[in-house]
Design a protein around this motif. Structure first.
Motif, PDB file in Angstrom:
ATOM      1  N   LYS A 190     -52.805 -42.322  16.350  1.00 15.47           N
ATOM      2  CA  LYS A 190     -54.011 -42.792  15.676  1.00 15.47           C
ATOM      3  C   LYS A 190     -55.194 -42.652  16.628  1.00 15.47           C
ATOM      4  O   LYS A 190     -55.035 -42.631  17.851  1.00 15.47           O
ATOM      5  CB  LYS A 190     -53.854 -44.261  15.273  1.00 15.47           C
ATOM      6  CG  LYS A 190     -52.780 -44.530  14.233  1.00 15.47           C
ATOM      7  CD  LYS A 190     -52.650 -46.025  13.977  1.00 15.47           C
ATOM      8  CE  LYS A 190     -51.548 -46.343  12.980  1.00 15.47           C
ATOM      9  NZ  LYS A 190     -51.361 -47.800  12.777  1.00 15.47           N
ATOM     10  N   SER A 191     -56.390 -42.570  16.060  1.00 20.56           N
ATOM     11  CA  SER A 191     -57.590 -42.508  16.891  1.00 20.56           C
ATOM     12  C   SER A 191     -57.903 -43.903  17.435  1.00 20.56           C
ATOM     13  O   SER A 191     -57.412 -44.916  16.927  1.00 20.56           O
ATOM     14  CB  SER A 191     -58.777 -41.998  16.076  1.00 20.56           C
ATOM     15  OG  SER A 191     -59.070 -42.896  15.011  1.00 20.56           O
ATOM     16  N   ASN A 234     -60.607 -45.638  17.166  1.00 18.78           N
ATOM     17  CA  ASN A 234     -61.292 -46.520  16.218  1.00 18.78           C
ATOM     18  C   ASN A 234     -60.371 -47.019  15.104  1.00 18.78           C
ATOM     19  O   ASN A 234     -60.762 -47.902  14.340  1.00 18.78           O
ATOM     20  CB  ASN A 234     -62.553 -45.860  15.640  1.00 18.78           C
ATOM     21  CG  ASN A 234     -62.257 -44.590  14.890  1.00 18.78           C
ATOM     22  OD1 ASN A 234     -61.124 -44.339  14.506  1.00 18.78           O
ATOM     23  ND2 ASN A 234     -63.278 -43.774  14.681  1.00 18.78           N
ATOM     24  N   GLU A 235     -59.155 -46.484  15.031  1.00 22.93           N
ATOM     25  CA  GLU A 235     -58.174 -47.006  14.083  1.00 22.93           C
ATOM     26  C   GLU A 235     -57.376 -48.170  14.665  1.00 22.93           C
ATOM     27  O   GLU A 235     -56.774 -48.946  13.911  1.00 22.93           O
ATOM     28  CB  GLU A 235     -57.201 -45.897  13.665  1.00 22.93           C
ATOM     29  CG  GLU A 235     -57.799 -44.831  12.770  1.00 22.93           C
ATOM     30  CD  GLU A 235     -56.786 -43.765  12.423  1.00 22.93           C
ATOM     31  OE1 GLU A 235     -56.309 -43.746  11.278  1.00 22.93           O
ATOM     32  OE2 GLU A 235     -56.459 -42.947  13.312  1.00 22.93           O
TER      33      GLU A 235
END
Length: 241
Positions: free
Chosen positions: A143-144, A146-147
């Motif tokens: 996941k990034s 910001n996730e």
């Protein structure tokens, strides 16, 4: 092996699933035992024991495995993940392939658990028969940032935790709070709940090493804190210089 070497290993480690059948040299195994004797626990009050086993005692496709046994206490799975990830990174830094085996237990009747303890985690390892290192963060399927967090001022610290391995690559952890006290929670998951508790310990190990790399301290607390909806509080990390 120092903390910085373990930290650097986070960015190139990967799960190795093919191995040379030959066992590792005795000296290499003795050095591993020495390293394991100095592991830092997340919860020192929980008694644990590590055993090195071979294919005659556990069904693995590698020449070696390390199994962790633990007292069954609050946080025991998270503590196991924290301890075993140190071994995972040590092996990767030493060009020894390794892979988490979430459900593979030692064969019954061949290896008895220590008194008052239960098997909790297995890591198989050996000489890799495949490329064992990633060359960059872009090769991780994760996941990034910001996730997994809104703490943008700490993204340089959280990157290491973002790359931590997890069961079925589920990445259950979310990081909230503030720059002085990071609150770590995990997403509720009925199927992977037990394994995700171990995953949280793995992520906390990577976060701890990242804070050390930045010249910061990490003080863990397990007093419940508010977390996002559909998440379970796991720990908070007070940071300092």
């Amino acid at each position: 092996m120092d903390h910085e070497t373990l930290y650097q290993a986070i960015f190139h480690r990967c799960s190795v699933r093919k191995y040379d059948a030959a066992p590792l040299p005795k000296q290499t195994l003795e050095e591993l035992r020495s390293f394991m004797s100095g592991l830092l626990p997340l919860l020192p009050e929980i008694k644990t024991e590590l055993k090195l086993l071979g294919p005659d005692s556990i069904k693995i496709n590698a020449p070696h495995a390390v199994c962790l046994y633990s007292e069954k206490k609050d946080g025991w799975r998270m503590n196991a993940g924290f301890l075993m990830e140190q071994i995972d990174l040590y092996l990767s830094a030493g060009n020894i392939g390794a892979c988490w085996l979430g459900m593979i237990k030692p064969d019954k009747g061949k290896t008895a658990p220590p008194e008052g303890m239960e098997w909790l985690a297995t890591l198989c390892f050996g000489t890799p028969a495949q490329p064992m290192h990633r060359t960059g963060a872009e090769q991780f399927k994760r996941k990034s940032l910001n996730e997994i967090s809104g703490l943008t001022d700490l993204y340089h610290v959280l990157e290491a935790a973002r790359l931590a391995p997890s069961a079925m690559n589920s990445q259950p952890c979310f990081y909230s709070g503030d720059t002085h006290s990071i609150v770590v929670s995990r997403k509720k998951n009925l199927m992977l709940g037990k394994l995700n508790q171990i995953d949280t310990g793995i992520a906390l190990c990577c976060l701890w090493l990242s804070l050390l790399h930045q010249g910061m301290t990490a003080e863990f607390s397990f007093e419940p804190q508010p977390v996002p909806e559909k998440h379970i509080f796991m720990a908070s990390v007070k940071t300092g210089k």
